[in-house]
Design a protein around this motif. Structure first.
Motif, mmCIF file in Angstrom:
data_model
loop_
_atom_site.group_PDB
_atom_site.id
_atom_site.type_symbol
_atom_site.label_atom_id
_atom_site.label_comp_id
_atom_site.label_asym_id
_atom_site.label_seq_id
_atom_site.Cartn_x
_atom_site.Cartn_y
_atom_site.Cartn_z
ATOM 1 N N ASP A 1 0.832 -1.203 0.000
ATOM 2 C CA ASP A 1 0.000 0.000 0.000
ATOM 3 C C ASP A 1 0.870 1.256 0.000
ATOM 4 N N THR A 2 1.934 1.252 0.799
ATOM 5 C CA THR A 2 2.842 2.395 0.854
ATOM 6 C C THR A 2 3.663 2.503 -0.431
ATOM 7 N N ILE B 1 -11.959 6.751 10.844
ATOM 8 C CA ILE B 1 -11.926 6.468 9.415
ATOM 9 C C ILE B 1 -12.457 7.641 8.599
ATOM 10 N N PHE B 2 -13.351 8.446 9.203
ATOM 11 C CA PHE B 2 -13.938 9.556 8.460
ATOM 12 C C PHE B 2 -12.961 10.700 8.235
ATOM 13 N N GLU B 3 -11.839 10.689 8.972
ATOM 14 C CA GLU B 3 -10.812 11.709 8.740
ATOM 15 C C GLU B 3 -10.216 11.600 7.338
ATOM 16 N N PHE B 4 -10.372 10.428 6.705
ATOM 17 C CA PHE B 4 -9.835 10.222 5.364
ATOM 18 C C PHE B 4 -10.783 10.740 4.281
ATOM 19 N N LEU B 5 -11.990 11.130 4.661
ATOM 20 C CA LEU B 5 -12.970 11.575 3.676
ATOM 21 C C LEU B 5 -12.777 13.052 3.334
ATOM 22 N N ASP C 1 -5.337 10.592 19.906
ATOM 23 C CA ASP C 1 -5.922 11.737 19.214
ATOM 24 C C ASP C 1 -6.187 11.377 17.764
ATOM 25 N N ARG C 2 -7.423 11.512 17.360
ATOM 26 C CA ARG C 2 -7.848 11.113 16.028
ATOM 27 C C ARG C 2 -7.120 11.883 14.926
ATOM 28 N N ARG C 3 -7.035 13.196 15.063
ATOM 29 C CA ARG C 3 -6.422 14.017 14.009
ATOM 30 C C ARG C 3 -4.912 13.822 13.980
ATOM 31 N N SER C 4 -4.313 13.670 15.139
ATOM 32 C CA SER C 4 -2.865 13.451 15.192
ATOM 33 C C SER C 4 -2.490 12.134 14.509
ATOM 34 N N SER C 5 -3.270 11.077 14.749
ATOM 35 C CA SER C 5 -2.991 9.791 14.102
ATOM 36 C C SER C 5 -3.142 9.899 12.592
ATOM 37 N N PHE C 6 -4.154 10.635 12.138
ATOM 38 C CA PHE C 6 -4.343 10.831 10.698
ATOM 39 C C PHE C 6 -3.136 11.549 10.097
ATOM 40 N N GLN D 1 -0.060 11.632 11.239
ATOM 41 C CA GLN D 1 1.115 10.773 11.262
ATOM 42 C C GLN D 1 1.127 9.805 10.081
ATOM 43 N N ARG D 2 -0.039 9.273 9.724
ATOM 44 C CA ARG D 2 -0.114 8.392 8.557
ATOM 45 C C ARG D 2 0.250 9.156 7.284
ATOM 46 N N GLN D 3 -0.286 10.354 7.155
ATOM 47 C CA GLN D 3 -0.001 11.148 5.961
ATOM 48 C C GLN D 3 1.483 11.485 5.851
ATOM 49 N N GLN D 4 2.114 11.805 6.973
ATOM 50 C CA GLN D 4 3.546 12.120 6.974
ATOM 51 C C GLN D 4 4.375 10.914 6.569
#
Length: 629
Positions: A331-332, A551-555, A616-621, A623-626
């Motif tokens: 995936d990465t 999961i909705f943070e990806f929308l 933290d929901r936004r922080s985890s999102f 970190q994935r993006q980074q």
């Protein structure tokens, strides 16, 4: 003479009537209504309803049924009695029908044998619907038995009555409404044979749910009837059941009988072996024999010299020493345009369902390779609508048909082709970066929870993975190893319905198990905690509380707040320690990664506990993006 139903008799009068009947016919009912075996079979000769239901239940027992999940209600009384008084069937009472149905689903998942599911008339059966859908979509055997009013009490506004005919539509493998109970031996034989057929259809040719709608007339309580007792003198139970043998189905990974394998031209093996840029995709799978399944994939990979892109929910990632050319970070890798272009295949052999990764699905659609899908079911498993050929057999059966001259790995495979080398180099580089970054993370990060579990859980641990973010974190970050951890999941319909109850079903009378879930999936099924009073075994619940739907943070909708936070992420602000205390469940708030690892290395043997991780929901999102960038 027929005694009135319990509902219409004064309790004192009822006791006197039963006492009088017992003194007149002492063999009819033993003390406290204990039912004695008739020959070697358990038949209850008190009433027409009890004879009928005990014949049906004894038939299921002869076929191999061991567990029945019973929901409360009046109309289902004869069925409940038949299951409860059978000494060889574990009858488990569960209040909430939706929780009950998913608990049954979990047991059937881990045993690969049908579980009986019983409820009363009315809307009770409607609460089974989500689990029935999941059972069908993920090919899990269930025998659903809904009690119903007799025909004369339908469509006349009688209480607790709805139209239960084909309540689940076209979803079940098979549906039937049984006749009203009868003492006629020909009708009892009809009931017996109908149950045999229902059991068979729940397991083959493709496992799934069957639905039996079962009407009953009053009296529902076991108040003795002379004609039912008289049948005991002539009924030959041994002869009646002697032709039934235990039907324990031991499916292959795709439940396809060897006889149904389509013939493949010998040239196909040579064609596959001559392709320099093919890949194998090990998709979502819950095979009954994981090691056999993984060995077959490893043999295919070694023979053709193709990399194996292994979904996090595939057992291949947990049997890494079988030496398939394993790719876990696809995936990465495929998020990088240059890598996605140079690693594109001309041919794909996919085992089972497509992996969860949206990136992989889009890449396959864009490459549009010739794709062979190996699966013994009857479903269309290609959401990309590409150039796809379905081979209706399991991977184990496919490899068994491989010509002997092809069983030795090719020179190309031993020397590693340039295409395979590129894939393996990309995997090594990406995996090295991922592991370094994960090891350096000190604060709570949802992705690191999955990475930690892959290296910490005891060998062979059953791990149920909730949908939404957890299942994706497992695909993105689960590190390959040889712990033989057994992943379980509800990826048929991909919903969060019944997450907790299914996990408890998987863990019931099984090895100590673990559930990885977010807060919303857990809250959606908190009634599942009522099951813990009858639960046998241990379940550790790793609760990732990010106060909403991560999961909705990806929308794209996440950029529009309001209304995003209130209507999509939907934070609930629940004190989980208080919730656990209400249900009598052990609770701990995790304070560090070391504390989490210590709690997971050696799992308890019994009970249910919740280990909450507040992140933290936004922080985890972010970190994935980074990481992906």
């Amino acid at each position: 003479m027929r005694l009135p139903t319990l509902m219409s008799v004064d309790p004192d009068v009822e006791r006197r009537m039963v006492s009088l009947w017992a003194s007149t016919f002492p063999q009819t009912i033993a003390k406290d209504f204990t039912v004695m075996p008739h020959h070697s079979h358990v038949i209850d000769f008190r009433t027409t309803n009890t004879v009928w239901c005990s014949v049906l239940v004894e038939t299921l027992h002869c076929l191999g049924l061991t567990t029945a999940i019973i929901c409360p209600g009046s109309r289902s009384t004869p069925l409940t009695l038949a299951f409860v008084q059978h000494p060889a069937i574990d009858a488990i009472p569960i209040l909430d029908e939706r929780s009950a149905s998913f608990f049954a689903l979990g047991i059937a998942r881990q045993t690969h044998q049908a579980v009986a599911l019983v409820c009363t008339s009315g809307t009770a059966g409607a609460n089974f619907y989500p689990a029935v859908i999941e059972a069908f979509e993920s090919r899990v055997p269930l025998v659903v038995m809904t009690a119903d009013r007799p025909p004369e009490l339908r469509q006349c506004h009688s209480g607790q009555t709805i139209d239960q005919q084909k309540l689940y539509g076209a979803v079940p493998n098979w549906y039937a409404e049984l006749a009203l109970p009868s003492l006629d031996e020909a009708m009892l034989a009809y009931g017996r044979q109908t149950m045999i057929h229902a059991w068979e259809r729940s397991h083959s040719p493709i496992p799934g749910p069957v639905h039996l709608n079962m009407p009953f007339r009053d009296p529902l309580a076991p108040l003795p009837e002379p004609e039912a007792f008289a049948l005991a003198e002539t009924f030959d139970g041994d002869r009646f059941f002697q032709h039934i043998t235990p039907s324990h189905h031991h499916p292959t990974s795709s439940s396809s009988p060897l006889a149904s394998i389509p013939s493949l031209p010998t040239s196909i093996w040579e064609q596959w072996q001559s392709i320099p840029d093919g890949i194998i995709i090990a998709g979502i799978a819950q095979p009954p024999h994981p090691e056999r399944y993984c060995r077959a994939i490893a043999q295919l990979s070694a023979t053709f010299g193709w990399p194996v892109l292994a979904e996090g929910l595939s057992p291949v990632r947990n049997n890494a020493t079988l030496k398939a050319h394993l790719i876990s970070t696809y995936d990465t890798i495929l998020r990088q345009p240059d890598d996605a272009s140079r690693l594109a295949p001309s041919c794909v052999i996919r085992i089972g369902e497509m992996p969860t990764s949206k990136i992989l699905r889009q890449w396959i659609a864009e490459c549009n390779p010739l794709q062979w899908v190996i699966d013994g079911g009857d479903r269309n498993l290609d959401p990309t609508h590409g150039r796809t050929i379905h081979v209706r057999c399991s991977i184990e059966q496919l490899v068994s048909l491989m010509p002997s001259q092809n069983l030795t790995p090719s020179l190309k495979a031993l020397n590693l082709s340039p295409f395979l080398t590129q894939w393996m180099d990309a995997e090594q580089s990406t995996r090295h970066r991922l592991d370094d970054q994960m090891a350096a993370i000190k604060d709570w990060f949802e992705g690191k929870v999955a990475w930690t579990l892959s290296q910490t859980l005891p060998r062979n641990t059953p791990l149920f993975i909730a949908n939404s973010t957890p299942v994706r974190d497992v695909e993105w970050f689960w590190k390959p190893g040889d712990r033989r951890i057994r992943p379980f999941f509800n990826r048929g319909a991909n919903g969060i319905d019944g997450t907790l109850s299914t996990a408890l079903g998987v863990a019931h009378r099984n090895q100590s198990s673990v559930l990885l879930t977010g807060d919303l999936a857990f809250l959606h099924d908190t009634n599942g905690l009522l099951v813990t009073k009858k639960f046998q075994g241990h379940l550790t619940i790793i609760l990732m509380n990010n106060d909403g739907g991560g999961i909705f943070e990806f929308l794209p909708m996440a950029q529009f707040d309001p209304p995003f936070e209130e209507f999509f992420a939907m934070p609930q602000h629940i004190d989980f320690s208080a919730l656990c205390a209400t249900y009598g469940v052990s609770y701990e708030l995790m304070q560090s990664w070391a504390m989490l690892e210590e709690r997971l290395r050696c799992l308890p043997n019994d009970g249910v506990r919740v280990l909450e991780i507040q992140c933290d929901r936004r922080s985890s999102f972010q970190q994935r993006q980074q990481f992906w960038s």
